[in-house]
Design a protein around this motif. Structure first.
Motif, PDB file in Angstrom:
ATOM      1  N   THR A 103       0.800  -1.252   0.134  1.00 22.15           N
ATOM      2  CA  THR A 103      -0.021   0.285   0.013  1.00 22.15           C
ATOM      3  C   THR A 103       0.866   1.311   0.031  1.00 22.15           C
ATOM      4  O   THR A 103       0.678   2.273  -0.877  1.00 22.15           O
ATOM      5  N   ARG A 104       2.065   0.970   0.922  1.00 28.74           N
ATOM      6  CA  ARG A 104       2.902   2.352   0.943  1.00 28.74           C
ATOM      7  C   ARG A 104       3.449   2.472  -0.540  1.00 28.74           C
ATOM      8  O   ARG A 104       3.460   3.629  -0.976  1.00 28.74           O
ATOM      9  N   GLU A 105       4.008   1.477  -1.055  1.00 25.93           N
ATOM     10  CA  GLU A 105       4.567   1.724  -2.542  1.00 25.93           C
ATOM     11  C   GLU A 105       3.743   2.090  -3.636  1.00 25.93           C
ATOM     12  O   GLU A 105       4.187   3.208  -4.304  1.00 25.93           O
ATOM     13  N   LEU A 106       2.306   1.900  -3.381  1.00 25.30           N
ATOM     14  CA  LEU A 106       1.350   2.236  -4.272  1.00 25.30           C
ATOM     15  C   LEU A 106       1.011   4.005  -4.219  1.00 25.30           C
ATOM     16  O   LEU A 106       0.941   4.525  -4.860  1.00 25.30           O
ATOM     17  N   PHE A 107       1.047   4.220  -2.889  1.00 25.94           N
ATOM     18  CA  PHE A 107       0.608   5.667  -2.462  1.00 25.94           C
ATOM     19  C   PHE A 107       1.799   6.433  -3.066  1.00 25.94           C
ATOM     20  O   PHE A 107       1.665   7.637  -3.506  1.00 25.94           O
ATOM     21  N   ASP A 108       3.209   6.011  -2.809  1.00 21.91           N
ATOM     22  CA  ASP A 108       4.497   6.433  -3.127  1.00 21.91           C
ATOM     23  C   ASP A 108       4.373   6.949  -4.740  1.00 21.91           C
ATOM     24  O   ASP A 108       4.750   8.074  -5.173  1.00 21.91           O
ATOM     25  N   LEU A 109       3.807   5.701  -5.422  1.00 19.43           N
ATOM     26  CA  LEU A 109       3.925   5.638  -6.831  1.00 19.43           C
ATOM     27  C   LEU A 109       2.912   6.614  -7.390  1.00 19.43           C
ATOM     28  O   LEU A 109       3.073   7.468  -8.497  1.00 19.43           O
ATOM     29  N   ALA A 161       3.260   9.784  -9.667  1.00 24.03           N
ATOM     30  CA  ALA A 161       2.707  10.002 -11.055  1.00 24.03           C
ATOM     31  C   ALA A 161       1.521  11.190 -11.237  1.00 24.03           C
ATOM     32  O   ALA A 161       0.734  11.282 -11.892  1.00 24.03           O
ATOM     33  N   LYS A 162       1.503  11.893 -10.028  1.00 30.71           N
ATOM     34  CA  LYS A 162       0.554  12.815  -9.810  1.00 30.71           C
ATOM     35  C   LYS A 162      -0.929  12.408 -10.158  1.00 30.71           C
ATOM     36  O   LYS A 162      -1.631  13.080 -10.747  1.00 30.71           O
ATOM     37  N   ALA A 163      -1.210  11.297  -9.450  1.00 31.42           N
ATOM     38  CA  ALA A 163      -2.199  10.663  -9.897  1.00 31.42           C
ATOM     39  C   ALA A 163      -3.321  10.423  -8.676  1.00 31.42           C
ATOM     40  O   ALA A 163      -2.732  10.474  -7.424  1.00 31.42           O
ATOM     41  N   GLN A 164      -4.591  10.180  -8.736  1.00 33.67           N
ATOM     42  CA  GLN A 164      -5.534   9.812  -7.657  1.00 33.67           C
ATOM     43  C   GLN A 164      -6.419   8.768  -8.134  1.00 33.67           C
ATOM     44  O   GLN A 164      -6.793   8.473  -9.085  1.00 33.67           O
ATOM     45  N   ILE A 165      -6.519   7.520  -7.216  1.00 31.84           N
ATOM     46  CA  ILE A 165      -7.350   6.572  -7.447  1.00 31.84           C
ATOM     47  C   ILE A 165      -8.890   7.009  -7.620  1.00 31.84           C
ATOM     48  O   ILE A 165      -9.271   7.947  -6.799  1.00 31.84           O
ATOM     49  N   ARG A 166      -9.322   6.557  -8.628  1.00 33.81           N
ATOM     50  CA  ARG A 166     -10.945   6.962  -8.851  1.00 33.81           C
ATOM     51  C   ARG A 166     -11.609   5.487  -8.445  1.00 33.81           C
ATOM     52  O   ARG A 166     -12.751   5.812  -8.007  1.00 33.81           O
ATOM     53  N   GLN A 167     -11.281   4.698  -8.953  1.00 39.34           N
ATOM     54  CA  GLN A 167     -11.904   3.187  -8.641  1.00 39.34           C
ATOM     55  C   GLN A 167     -11.081   2.262  -8.316  1.00 39.34           C
ATOM     56  O   GLN A 167      -9.806   2.441  -8.705  1.00 39.34           O
ATOM     57  N   SER A 217       4.448   7.423 -18.005  1.00 35.45           N
ATOM     58  CA  SER A 217       5.928   7.187 -18.239  1.00 35.45           C
ATOM     59  C   SER A 217       6.404   6.709 -16.830  1.00 35.45           C
ATOM     60  O   SER A 217       7.162   5.899 -16.634  1.00 35.45           O
ATOM     61  N   VAL A 218       5.963   7.453 -15.770  1.00 35.30           N
ATOM     62  CA  VAL A 218       6.504   7.228 -14.393  1.00 35.30           C
ATOM     63  C   VAL A 218       5.869   5.735 -14.018  1.00 35.30           C
ATOM     64  O   VAL A 218       6.750   5.040 -13.321  1.00 35.30           O
ATOM     65  N   LEU A 219       4.745   5.694 -14.353  1.00 36.59           N
ATOM     66  CA  LEU A 219       4.203   4.320 -13.775  1.00 36.59           C
ATOM     67  C   LEU A 219       4.512   3.229 -14.539  1.00 36.59           C
ATOM     68  O   LEU A 219       4.841   2.383 -13.884  1.00 36.59           O
ATOM     69  N   ARG A 220       4.826   3.166 -15.753  1.00 44.40           N
ATOM     70  CA  ARG A 220       5.226   2.108 -16.517  1.00 44.40           C
ATOM     71  C   ARG A 220       6.881   1.792 -16.141  1.00 44.40           C
ATOM     72  O   ARG A 220       7.289   0.598 -16.415  1.00 44.40           O
ATOM     73  N   ALA A 221       7.527   2.719 -15.586  1.00 44.52           N
ATOM     74  CA  ALA A 221       8.930   2.543 -15.370  1.00 44.52           C
ATOM     75  C   ALA A 221       9.081   1.798 -13.861  1.00 44.52           C
ATOM     76  O   ALA A 221       9.944   1.198 -13.484  1.00 44.52           O
ATOM     77  N   ASN A 222       7.937   1.675 -13.100  1.00 42.60           N
ATOM     78  CA  ASN A 222       7.844   1.042 -11.935  1.00 42.60           C
ATOM     79  C   ASN A 222       7.713  -0.430 -12.202  1.00 42.60           C
ATOM     80  O   ASN A 222       7.042  -0.791 -12.897  1.00 42.60           O
ATOM     81  N   PRO A 223       8.984  -1.253 -11.648  1.00 42.50           N
ATOM     82  CA  PRO A 223       8.875  -2.626 -11.969  1.00 42.50           C
ATOM     83  C   PRO A 223       7.524  -3.442 -11.428  1.00 42.50           C
ATOM     84  O   PRO A 223       7.275  -4.764 -11.768  1.00 42.50           O
ATOM     85  N   LYS A 224       6.916  -2.930 -10.483  1.00 38.24           N
ATOM     86  CA  LYS A 224       5.886  -3.603  -9.696  1.00 38.24           C
ATOM     87  C   LYS A 224       4.531  -3.275 -10.818  1.00 38.24           C
ATOM     88  O   LYS A 224       3.349  -3.729 -10.297  1.00 38.24           O
ATOM     89  N   VAL A 225       4.502  -2.479 -11.516  1.00 44.05           N
ATOM     90  CA  VAL A 225       3.110  -2.183 -12.417  1.00 44.05           C
ATOM     91  C   VAL A 225       3.141  -3.126 -13.550  1.00 44.05           C
ATOM     92  O   VAL A 225       4.324  -3.089 -14.531  1.00 44.05           O
ATOM     93  N   ARG A 226       2.293  -3.938 -13.562  1.00 45.93           N
ATOM     94  CA  ARG A 226       1.937  -4.933 -14.717  1.00 45.93           C
ATOM     95  C   ARG A 226       1.317  -4.174 -16.137  1.00 45.93           C
ATOM     96  O   ARG A 226       1.666  -4.446 -17.179  1.00 45.93           O
ATOM     97  N   LEU A 227       0.569  -3.402 -15.709  1.00 48.90           N
ATOM     98  CA  LEU A 227      -0.160  -2.490 -16.547  1.00 48.90           C
ATOM     99  C   LEU A 227      -0.347  -1.065 -16.353  1.00 48.90           C
ATOM    100  O   LEU A 227      -0.966  -0.911 -15.222  1.00 48.90           O
ATOM    101  N   ALA A 228      -0.344  -0.373 -17.144  1.00 46.95           N
ATOM    102  CA  ALA A 228      -0.713   1.103 -17.053  1.00 46.95           C
ATOM    103  C   ALA A 228      -1.115   1.719 -18.574  1.00 46.95           C
ATOM    104  O   ALA A 228      -0.423   1.745 -19.530  1.00 46.95           O
ATOM    105  N   GLN A 229      -2.588   1.565 -18.518  1.00 44.37           N
ATOM    106  CA  GLN A 229      -3.042   2.044 -20.099  1.00 44.37           C
ATOM    107  C   GLN A 229      -4.010   3.336 -19.801  1.00 44.37           C
ATOM    108  O   GLN A 229      -4.975   2.880 -18.980  1.00 44.37           O
ATOM    109  N   ALA A 230      -4.008   4.137 -20.713  1.00 40.23           N
ATOM    110  CA  ALA A 230      -4.886   5.176 -20.749  1.00 40.23           C
ATOM    111  C   ALA A 230      -6.024   4.769 -20.985  1.00 40.23           C
ATOM    112  O   ALA A 230      -6.359   3.780 -22.000  1.00 40.23           O
ATOM    113  N   VAL A 231      -7.309   5.142 -20.302  1.00 43.35           N
ATOM    114  CA  VAL A 231      -8.724   4.691 -20.781  1.00 43.35           C
ATOM    115  C   VAL A 231      -9.473   6.107 -21.360  1.00 43.35           C
ATOM    116  O   VAL A 231      -9.346   7.109 -20.721  1.00 43.35           O
ATOM    117  N   GLU A 232     -10.113   5.752 -22.489  1.00 44.81           N
ATOM    118  CA  GLU A 232     -10.874   6.632 -23.219  1.00 44.81           C
ATOM    119  C   GLU A 232     -12.031   6.998 -22.552  1.00 44.81           C
ATOM    120  O   GLU A 232     -12.577   5.996 -22.072  1.00 44.81           O
TER     121      GLU A 232
END
Lengths: 212, 229
Positions: B176-182, B186-192, B214-229
Motif C-alpha cells: 500500500t505504501r509503495e502504491l501511494f508513493d507511486l 505520477a501525480k495521480a489519484q485513485i478513482r476506482q 511514463s512514471v507508472l510504466r517505469a515501476n517494476p511492480k506495475v504490470r499494466l498502465a494504460q490510458a482509458v478513453e
C-alpha cells in the motif's frame, strides 16, 4: 426508684428510643439507670461490673424498646428483670454462681468473723448480749457482714421485697421464676440471714408493734 | 380424722399466710390477702414476731457500700457501644440486600468466583447461544446476494472527471505504501479500485498524462498502465 419515676414518661421515652432517638435514650439513662444501678451495686458489689451491667441493660433497651408491654407490668419491673439477668451473666462470667456468696464462703465456718469490720469485733467484746441487740449501729455492721455472705439469689429477693417494695408477682417476673419459688426463696434467704446474724450474737429486733 | 382436719387446715392456712408476711409488710398485697394476714397475725404470736422481724429488716437493710451514679463519661461509652452494635447489625442487612440483587449482578458475582478458563468458556458459550437465538428470532429475510460485485469505497462514481483515466494493474507484492508513493510521483489519484481482478482506475491531469504513464510504466511492480478513453 420504682415508686418515684412516672411510668408514662418512661413509656413515652421508650417509644422514641424504639425510633432510634438518641436524645430520648440519654434522658432515659439519667432517669432510670440510677435505680437499677443501685440494685446491681448490691448484687455485684463492684463498680466496674455495675458499669458493664448498666451498659448491657441500656444496649438491650436500645435494641428492644418496642418489646415493653405496659399491660404486662410496670416499666421498672421490666428494667429490673433485664438488670437482674445481666447481673447474673456477669457473675457467671467471672466464675461466680448465683447460689454462692460473693465473699469467700468456705472460710466462714472455720474462720468465724475474721473478715468482719474491726469495730464490729470491738463492739462485740465490749457489749453484753442485750446491748448488742439494741445498739443499731452494731446491728448495722452485722447486717452488712451478713448481707455480704448471702448468695445473689437470696440477696436479690430480700432487696427487691424490702428495699424496692416489689410484690411477689413482680419479683417472680424480675428473677424469672414461679411465685411459689419466690416465696420459698425469700423464706430461706431470711432464715440464712438470721443464722448469719446469730453467729455474731445478733438477731432482728421483734419489739414494737406491727405497723400495717 | 374429723378432729385432725380443722387443725390441718389451720396449719396450711398458717403456712400460706406466713409466706405472705414480707409482702404484707411492704404493702403490696391485695386487699383480701392483706386482710387475711392481718386477721391471722392478731391471733398468731409466731406470725406476729415474723412480721416484726420483717419490719425491722426494712429499717436495717444495708445500703450498697458504694453508690453507683450515672455519668456523662459512662453514657458516652454506652453510645460508642450503640454505634458498634448498629455497625454489626448493618452487616446482616447488607447480606439481605444481596438477595435482592438483580440477576445480572448475581451472575457477575458468581463468575467472579469461577476460575478464569471456565469463565471464558462460559462467556463464549453464552455469546454463541445469544447469536443462535438472534438467528432464530430475526425475520427470515434472505441474505442479499452480491452477485460477485466487488465494491470498494472508491467504487463510487466520481461526480466530476476533469482529467484522464488510466487503468493500472500491480504485481501481487505491491504494498500500500509503495502504491501511494507511486501515485504521488505520477501525480495521480485513485478513482476506482481495486476491482475484483485487482485493477485500479486512476486519474491524472490531461497535461500530465504522458508523464504519468511514463512514471507508472517505469515501476517494476506495475504490470499494466494504460490510458482509458
Amino acid at each position: 426508684m420504682a415508686k418515684t419515676v412516672d411510668d408514662a414518661l418512661g413509656i413515652a421515652l421508650l417509644k422514641r428510643i424504639a425510633a432510634k432517638d438518641r436524645k430520648a435514650f440519654e434522658e432515659f439513662y439519667y432517669l432510670y439507670a440510677e435505680g437499677f444501678g443501685r440494685f446491681l451495686m448490691k448484687m455485684l458489689k463492684q463498680q466496674d461490673w455495675v458499669d458493664e451491667a448498666v451498659n448491657d441493660v441500656m444496649l438491650t433497651i436500645w435494641q428492644s424498646a418496642e418489646r415493653y408491654d405496659p399491660e404486662r407490668g410496670r416499666l421498672s419491673t421490666w428494667l429490673f428483670g433485664i438488670a437482674h439477668n445481666k447481673g447474673l451473666k456477669i457473675l457467671e462470667r467471672n466464675g461466680r454462681h448465683r447460689e454462692q456468696s460473693l465473699e469467700d464462703y468456705a472460710g466462714e465456718v472455720d474462720n468465724d468473723g475474721d473478715d468482719a469490720p474491726e469495730h464490729y469485733h470491738a463492739a462485740i467484746s465490749a457489749s453484753s448480749e442485750p446491748e448488742r441487740m439494741v445498739m443499731g449501729w452494731e446491728l448495722g455492721d452485722a447486717m452488712t457482714w451478713a448481707f455480704s455472705r448471702l448468695s445473689a439469689d437470696h440477696l436479690a429477693v430480700i432487696d427487691l421485697c424490702f428495699g424496692e417494695d416489689y410484690s411477689y408477682q413482680e419479683i417472680a417476673d424480675i428473677v424469672g421464676c414461679p411465685i411459689n419459688t419466690v416465696k420459698t426463696r425469700l423464706f430461706h434467704a431470711r432464715k440464712h440471714l438470721a443464722e448469719l446474724l446469730a453467729r455474731k450474737g445478733f438477731s432482728l429486733p421483734e419489739q414494737g408493734k406491727v405497723m400495717i | 380424722m374429723t378432729e385432725n382436719k380443722p387443725s390441718n387446715t389451720i396449719a396450711t392456712e398458717h403456712t400460706e399466710l406466713e409466706g405472705l408476711i414480707p409482702w404484707y409488710v411492704n404493702g403490696t398485697l391485695s386487699t383480701e390477702e392483706s386482710a387475711a394476714v392481718k386477721q391471722h397475725i392478731a391471733v398468731c404470736e409466731q406470725c406476729q414476731s415474723e412480721a416484726l422481724r420483717c419490719q425491722s429488716l426494712v429499717g436495717q437493710l444495708p445500703a450498697a457500700q458504694e453508690i453507683w451514679k450515672p455519668s456523662a463519661a459512662h453514657f458516652t461509652g454506652i453510645l460508642a457501644n450503640v454505634d458498634k452494635l448498629e455497625a454489626a447489625t448493618a452487616k446482616p442487612d447488607t447480606s439481605r440486600t444481596k438477595t435482592t440483587l438483580g440477576l445480572f449482578q448475581r451472575i457477575c458475582a458468581c463468575l467472579s468466583q469461577t476460575p478464569s478458563p471456565v469463565r471464558w468458556t462460559l462467556a463464549f458459550e453464552t455469546l454463541a447461544f445469544a447469536a443462535l437465538a438472534l438467528f432464530l428470532v430475526l425475520p427470515n429475510s434472505p441474505i442479499p446476494k452480491t452477485g460477485g460485485v466487488f465494491e470498494t469505497l472508491s467504487n463510487a462514481e466520481s461526480s466530476t472527471t476533469k482529467g484522464k483515466s488510466i487503468r493500472l494493474v500491480f504485481s501481487e507484492d505491491m504494498t500500500t505504501r509503495e502504491l501511494f508513493d507511486l501515485l504521488k510521483q505520477a501525480k495521480a489519484q485513485i478513482r476506482q479500485g481495486p476491482s475484483e481482478v485487482g485493477s485500479y482506475t486512476i486519474e491524472v491531469a490531461s497535461k500530465d498524462e504522458a508523464q504519468s504513464l511514463s512514471v507508472l510504466r517505469a515501476n517494476p511492480k506495475v504490470r499494466l498502465a494504460q490510458a482509458v478513453e
